[in-house]
Enzyme design. Structure first.
Site, PDB file in Angstrom:
ATOM      1  N   CYS A   1      -4.395  -2.934   3.626  1.00 46.12           N
ATOM      2  CA  CYS A   1      -5.053  -1.771   4.244  1.00 46.12           C
ATOM      3  C   CYS A   1      -4.884  -1.910   5.751  1.00 46.12           C
ATOM      4  CB  CYS A   1      -6.537  -1.714   3.863  1.00 46.12           C
ATOM      5  SG  CYS A   1      -7.407  -0.306   4.580  1.00 46.12           S
ATOM      6  N   GLY A   2      -4.136  -0.998   6.356  1.00 43.60           N
ATOM      7  CA  GLY A   2      -3.837  -1.110   7.791  1.00 43.60           C
ATOM      8  C   GLY A   2      -5.069  -0.927   8.660  1.00 43.60           C
ATOM      9  N   THR A   3      -5.821   0.151   8.412  1.00 52.33           N
ATOM     10  CA  THR A   3      -7.034   0.357   9.203  1.00 52.33           C
ATOM     11  C   THR A   3      -8.081  -0.705   8.868  1.00 52.33           C
ATOM     12  OG1 THR A   3      -7.776   1.969   7.537  1.00 52.33           O
ATOM     13  CG2 THR A   3      -6.769   2.846   9.568  1.00 52.33           C
ATOM     14  N   GLY A   4      -8.033  -1.216   7.628  1.00 51.66           N
ATOM     15  CA  GLY A   4      -8.956  -2.303   7.272  1.00 51.66           C
ATOM     16  C   GLY A   4      -8.638  -3.567   8.040  1.00 51.66           C
TER      17      GLY A   4
ATOM     18  N   ASN B   1      -6.604  10.430  -0.353  1.00 51.39           N
ATOM     19  CA  ASN B   1      -6.716   9.251  -1.221  1.00 51.39           C
ATOM     20  C   ASN B   1      -6.336   9.605  -2.648  1.00 51.39           C
ATOM     21  OD1 ASN B   1      -7.692   7.118   0.519  1.00 51.39           O
ATOM     22  ND2 ASN B   1      -9.638   8.212   0.637  1.00 51.39           N
TER      23      ASN B   1
ATOM     24  N   GLN C   1      -2.169   6.672  -1.520  1.00 49.49           N
ATOM     25  CA  GLN C   1      -2.476   7.858  -0.718  1.00 49.49           C
ATOM     26  C   GLN C   1      -1.296   8.831  -0.724  1.00 49.49           C
ATOM     27  OE1 GLN C   1      -3.421   4.706   0.900  1.00 49.49           O
ATOM     28  NE2 GLN C   1      -5.570   5.101   0.351  1.00 49.49           N
TER      29      GLN C   1
ATOM     30  N   GLU D   1     -10.614  -0.056  -1.009  1.00 54.39           N
ATOM     31  CA  GLU D   1     -10.514   1.160  -0.199  1.00 54.39           C
ATOM     32  C   GLU D   1     -11.336   2.326  -0.765  1.00 54.39           C
ATOM     33  OE1 GLU D   1      -6.946   2.733   1.306  1.00 54.39           O
ATOM     34  OE2 GLU D   1      -5.908   0.797   1.389  1.00 54.39           O
ATOM     35  N   ARG D   2     -11.987   3.029   0.138  1.00 57.23           N
ATOM     36  CA  ARG D   2     -12.628   4.304  -0.227  1.00 57.23           C
ATOM     37  C   ARG D   2     -11.573   5.197  -0.874  1.00 57.23           C
ATOM     38  NH1 ARG D   2     -14.839   8.191   4.586  1.00 57.23           N
ATOM     39  NH2 ARG D   2     -12.674   7.918   5.261  1.00 57.23           N
TER      40      ARG D   2
ATOM     41  N   HIS E   1     -15.277   1.609   8.232  1.00 56.98           N
ATOM     42  CA  HIS E   1     -15.076   0.327   7.538  1.00 56.98           C
ATOM     43  C   HIS E   1     -16.322  -0.548   7.629  1.00 56.98           C
ATOM     44  CE1 HIS E   1     -10.668   0.511   6.807  1.00 56.98           C
ATOM     45  NE2 HIS E   1     -10.726   1.381   7.794  1.00 56.98           N
TER      46      HIS E   1
ATOM     47  N   CYS F   1      -4.900   6.433   8.255  1.00 57.00           N
ATOM     48  CA  CYS F   1      -4.260   5.496   7.318  1.00 57.00           C
ATOM     49  C   CYS F   1      -3.231   4.680   8.102  1.00 57.00           C
ATOM     50  CB  CYS F   1      -3.596   6.245   6.169  1.00 57.00           C
ATOM     51  SG  CYS F   1      -2.824   5.120   4.968  1.00 57.00           S
ATOM     52  N   GLY F   2      -3.550   3.419   8.359  1.00 61.82           N
ATOM     53  CA  GLY F   2      -2.706   2.600   9.231  1.00 61.82           C
ATOM     54  C   GLY F   2      -1.337   2.325   8.639  1.00 61.82           C
ATOM     55  N   ASN F   3      -1.298   1.908   7.380  1.00 58.36           N
ATOM     56  CA  ASN F   3       0.001   1.585   6.770  1.00 58.36           C
ATOM     57  C   ASN F   3       0.892   2.829   6.672  1.00 58.36           C
ATOM     58  OD1 ASN F   3      -0.344  -1.216   6.332  1.00 58.36           O
ATOM     59  ND2 ASN F   3      -1.631  -0.801   4.547  1.00 58.36           N
TER      60      ASN F   3
ATOM     61  N   ASN G   1       0.911  -1.176   0.000  1.00 60.40           N
ATOM     62  CA  ASN G   1       0.000   0.000   0.000  1.00 60.40           C
ATOM     63  C   ASN G   1       0.931   1.201   0.000  1.00 60.40           C
ATOM     64  OD1 ASN G   1      -2.201   1.326   2.570  1.00 60.40           O
ATOM     65  ND2 ASN G   1      -2.272   1.710   0.391  1.00 60.40           N
TER      66      ASN G   1
HETATM   67  N1  API Z   1      -8.904   4.612   2.013  1.00 55.90           N
HETATM   68  C1  API Z   1      -8.913   5.010   3.430  1.00 55.90           C
HETATM   69  C2  API Z   1      -7.603   5.763   3.773  1.00 55.90           C
HETATM   70  C3  API Z   1      -6.371   4.885   3.646  1.00 55.90           C
HETATM   71  C4  API Z   1      -6.436   3.686   4.542  1.00 55.90           C
HETATM   72  C5  API Z   1      -5.433   2.565   4.256  1.00 55.90           C
HETATM   73  N2  API Z   1      -4.499   2.798   3.182  1.00 55.90           N
HETATM   74  C6  API Z   1      -4.729   2.121   5.539  1.00 55.90           C
HETATM   75  O1  API Z   1      -3.590   1.627   5.477  1.00 55.90           O
HETATM   76  O2  API Z   1      -5.369   2.229   6.605  1.00 55.90           O
HETATM   77  C7  API Z   1     -10.129   5.901   3.717  1.00 55.90           C
HETATM   78  O3  API Z   1     -10.639   6.519   2.766  1.00 55.90           O
HETATM   79  O4  API Z   1     -10.542   5.957   4.885  1.00 55.90           O
END
Ligand code: API
Length: 263
Positions: A206-209, A64, A46, A197-198, A149, A73-75, A13
């Site tokens: 996706c870290g937060t995912g 984004n 991002q 991802e949004r 999420h 954004c976790g990552n 990512n």
């Molecule tokens: N697309 C996510 C932001 C980036 C999250 C993702 N890249 C991660 O690592 O958490 C959003 O619109 O909330």
């Protein structure tokens, strides 16, 4: 105007990081899209802008690839901790903390929220799971870990067209700020995850995912903490218990630094 940038990724990512702590930089939606463009720009999922903060070591703003500015954004947080050595990071999604441990970085995000207006949803609905379906995906768990999420659990992830179904869920009017779409399969006490991802589409991780999916699986008693989440780009270890912030541990990679001419 020439500006230095760093190109980094967290499990594939990828990010362009601009450090505006010494010299302010205005990022418009159009400029973010231009920088993220993989043909006419540098290319990234991002764009990350670092600014001074009154409450933390620095402020991290997240844009984004479609130009939308979002909360977390976790990552990228792992990458920023590795790049700057920051221990605390202010984001629109809350105050985060992190530390490098050898080749890995551990980040503490925020306490997850599950209420319909925390996500937000267009109207009150159960979120645990949500009584809705899209094609062959239904009854998502809805989790806010600083950003929103939807988490679907399926029996066969390889048989699920995440890239095809994702856009319709991401932009469903029930999610007025859109939403990140996570589809996971439970494998023992681990999870395998794909995230649409949004604002960025299907990413390699996706870290937060991963955090939201692990939290949903722990709450649903499908797994116990800590959970390993396997994604196309690699794996993260996620730990959480009710009433606590969610913690994530994984790699962060510096690829190159360069200079971009911002018109
Ligand atoms: N697309 C996510 C932001 C980036 C999250 C993702 N890249 C991660 O690592 O958490 C959003 O619109 O909330």
């Amino acid at each position: 105007m020439l500006r230095q940038f760093h190109k980094m990724h967290g499990l594939g990512n990828d990010f362009v990081i601009l450090d505006a702590r010494e010299e302010p930089l205005a990022i418009t939606e159009a400029l973010a899209r231009q920088i993220a463009d993989r043909r006419e720009g540098i290319g990234c999922d991002q764009l990350i802008l670092l600014e001074p903060s009154a409450t933390a070591d620095l402020r991290m703003r997240i844009f984004n690839a479609d130009g939308s500015e979002v909360q977390s954004c976790g990552n990228a947080t792992r990458c920023v901790v590795k790049l700057t050595g920051a221990a605390t990071i202010e984001t629109a999604g809350g105050l985060l903390s992190g530390a490098a441990h050898g080749s890995e970085v551990e980040v503490t995000l925020v306490e997850p929220r599950f209420e319909w207006d925390a996500i937000p949803l267009a109207y009150p609905l159960p979120t645990d799971p949500m009584p809705m379906g899209w094609e062959n995906l239904d009854r998502p768990y809805i989790v806010n870990v600083g950003n929103p999420h939807a988490v679907f659990f399926v029996d066969d992830l390889d048989d699920t067209d995440v890239e095809g179904i994702g856009p319709g869920i991401e932009t469903d009017p029930v999610f007025p700020e859109r939403i990140n779409v996570n589809v996971a399969q439970v494998e023992g006490n681990a999870l395998r995850l794909q995230t649409f991802e949004r604002g960025a589409g299907l990413t390699r991780a996706c870290g937060t995912g991963a955090c939201a999916t692990a939290v949903a699986a722990i709450r649903a008693r499908l797994v116990t903490s800590p959970v390993t989440v396997h994604m196309a780009g690699g794996s993260l270890s996620i730990a959480w218990a009710p009433g606590e912030p969610v913690r994530m541990r994984g790699s962060a990679t510096h690829v190159f630094k360069g200079t971009i001419d911002l018109q």
